[in-house]
Design a protein around this motif. Structure first.
Motif, PDB file in Angstrom:
ATOM      1  N   ALA A  20       0.828  -1.209   0.000  1.00 46.70           N
ATOM      2  CA  ALA A  20       0.000   0.000   0.000  1.00 46.70           C
ATOM      3  C   ALA A  20       0.863   1.260   0.000  1.00 46.70           C
ATOM      4  CB  ALA A  20      -0.935  -0.004   1.206  1.00 46.70           C
ATOM      5  N   LYS A  21       1.877   1.278   0.860  1.00 45.18           N
ATOM      6  CA  LYS A  21       2.784   2.430   0.886  1.00 45.18           C
ATOM      7  C   LYS A  21       3.577   2.519  -0.414  1.00 45.18           C
ATOM      8  CE  LYS A  21       3.596   2.211   5.894  1.00 45.18           C
ATOM      9  NZ  LYS A  21       4.636   1.934   6.913  1.00 45.18           N
ATOM     10  N   ALA A  22       4.010   1.378  -0.906  1.00 49.25           N
ATOM     11  CA  ALA A  22       4.805   1.363  -2.126  1.00 49.25           C
ATOM     12  C   ALA A  22       4.015   1.945  -3.298  1.00 49.25           C
ATOM     13  CB  ALA A  22       5.256  -0.057  -2.449  1.00 49.25           C
ATOM     14  N   LYS A  23       2.730   1.615  -3.362  1.00 54.08           N
ATOM     15  CA  LYS A  23       1.897   2.132  -4.445  1.00 54.08           C
ATOM     16  C   LYS A  23       1.796   3.655  -4.393  1.00 54.08           C
ATOM     17  CE  LYS A  23      -2.605   1.503  -6.678  1.00 54.08           C
ATOM     18  NZ  LYS A  23      -3.902   0.771  -6.638  1.00 54.08           N
ATOM     19  N   GLN A  24       1.672   4.208  -3.177  1.00 49.71           N
ATOM     20  CA  GLN A  24       1.605   5.661  -3.030  1.00 49.71           C
ATOM     21  C   GLN A  24       2.914   6.325  -3.456  1.00 49.71           C
ATOM     22  OE1 GLN A  24      -0.461   7.183   0.630  1.00 49.71           O
ATOM     23  NE2 GLN A  24      -0.614   5.019   1.136  1.00 49.71           N
ATOM     24  N   VAL A  25       4.030   5.692  -3.116  1.00 47.49           N
ATOM     25  CA  VAL A  25       5.330   6.238  -3.518  1.00 47.49           C
ATOM     26  C   VAL A  25       5.469   6.182  -5.038  1.00 47.49           C
ATOM     27  CG1 VAL A  25       7.835   6.013  -3.322  1.00 47.49           C
ATOM     28  CG2 VAL A  25       6.401   5.601  -1.318  1.00 47.49           C
ATOM     29  N   GLN A  26       5.056   5.072  -5.628  1.00 45.24           N
ATOM     30  CA  GLN A  26       5.123   4.929  -7.081  1.00 45.24           C
ATOM     31  C   GLN A  26       4.333   6.021  -7.794  1.00 45.24           C
ATOM     32  OE1 GLN A  26       3.895   0.713  -7.121  1.00 45.24           O
ATOM     33  NE2 GLN A  26       5.720   0.280  -8.332  1.00 45.24           N
ATOM     34  N   GLN A  27       3.168   6.356  -7.241  1.00 41.45           N
ATOM     35  CA  GLN A  27       2.321   7.383  -7.850  1.00 41.45           C
ATOM     36  C   GLN A  27       2.907   8.780  -7.682  1.00 41.45           C
ATOM     37  OE1 GLN A  27      -1.347   6.559  -5.781  1.00 41.45           O
ATOM     38  NE2 GLN A  27      -2.040   5.064  -7.308  1.00 41.45           N
ATOM     39  N   ALA A  28       3.657   8.983  -6.600  1.00 40.63           N
ATOM     40  CA  ALA A  28       4.187  10.317  -6.301  1.00 40.63           C
ATOM     41  C   ALA A  28       5.493  10.613  -7.020  1.00 40.63           C
ATOM     42  CB  ALA A  28       4.377  10.478  -4.796  1.00 40.63           C
ATOM     43  N   VAL A  29       6.300   9.608  -7.243  1.00 37.28           N
ATOM     44  CA  VAL A  29       7.624   9.807  -7.842  1.00 37.28           C
ATOM     45  C   VAL A  29       7.496   9.793  -9.365  1.00 37.28           C
ATOM     46  CG1 VAL A  29       9.946   8.860  -8.096  1.00 37.28           C
ATOM     47  CG2 VAL A  29       8.816   8.815  -5.864  1.00 37.28           C
TER      48      VAL A  29
END
Length: 251
Positions: free
Chosen positions: A87-96
């Motif tokens: 879940a956290k990884a997906k948010q980072v992927q979307q932000a970077v």
């Protein structure tokens, strides 16, 4: 130390007011980047050869995004985030943006930037007792790859079926460093250590039934190994093993 200070320092080197050795020391001692909830060591790569790595557990997605953003601003091309859930990884992927971001779910490992070229003196062999040990093994392997190593994997070759390991003697004999990952009684490290002429980094895992005590049994077995050249990292610490293996492979 910001860009203006670096330019000022380089101009002083150019004019002869500061020696090259002093300038290198000043850069090594440059301050961290304080963003409130984290103090990012932006010069660790200069001091130690390997930049700071983000431990994802206990951090929010926003905190990880903030740290990653600052590291990218300081031209860190290869960033690792360990122990991060999907879940956290997906948010980072979307932000970077504008940087390749890959999430390796098995290892709970986020890779920002492509793997760098292999520049070690040999290859790192990651040997695994059983399939249940794969999350830790993959963390070790991915860490070593992100640090510029040729990594080869030899999985599910535990001592309960020793012939599986013996079929790969050439891989073991030719490795520059071996990471041996095992739970239960942790015997794999001793067996590999008795075959190899290179350093063996042993990783006990928390895999096993009640008397394995969450990996303590494997940890103690590895610490008491009769094979020479075996060192041991903490339980489930695939990152630490991959990091150490990379240092050995780059000596």
């Amino acid at each position: 130390m910001d860009q203006r200070e670096i330019y000022r320092l380089l101009e002083q080197v150019k004019s002869g007011k500061v020696s090259v050795e002093q300038a290198v020391l000043d850069l090594k001692e440059a301050p961290y980047q304080d963003i409130g909830y984290a103090k990012i060591d932006t010069h660790r790569g200069l001091r130690q050869g390997i930049p700071e790595v983000i431990y994802g557990a206990g951090k929010t997605a926003d905190q990880i995004i903030g740290i990653v953003s600052k590291m990218l601003e300081h031209h860190q091309d290869h960033i690792m985030v360990t122990s991060i859930d999907s879940a956290k990884a997906k948010q980072v992927q979307q932000a970077v943006q504008n940087v390749p971001v890959h999430y390796h779910a098995l290892a709970n490992f986020l890779q920002i930037g492509d793997f760098p070229p292999d520049n070690g003196s040999g290859y790192v062999l990651v040997v695994t007792g059983g399939t249940s040990d794969l999350p830790v093994s993959e963390e070790a392997a991915l860490t070593a790859q992100m640090l510029g190593n040729d990594v080869r994997r030899l999985y599910d070759v535990g001592v309960s079926g020793l012939h599986r390991l013996l079929d790969h003697m050439d891989d073991i004999m030719c490795a520059r460093v071996i990471v041996a990952v095992a739970g239960m009684e942790g015997a794999l490290a001793s067996v590999v250590g008795g075959m190899a002429d290179c350093p063996v980094v042993a990783v006990p895992t928390s895999v096993g039934y009640g008397a394995s005590f969450g990996g303590v049994s494997a940890l103690l077995s590895m610490l008491n190994s009769c094979a020479s050249g075996v060192s041991v990292v903490n339980i489930d610490n695939g990152f630490g093993a991959g990091y150490l293996a990379s240092m050995i492979n780059h000596i």
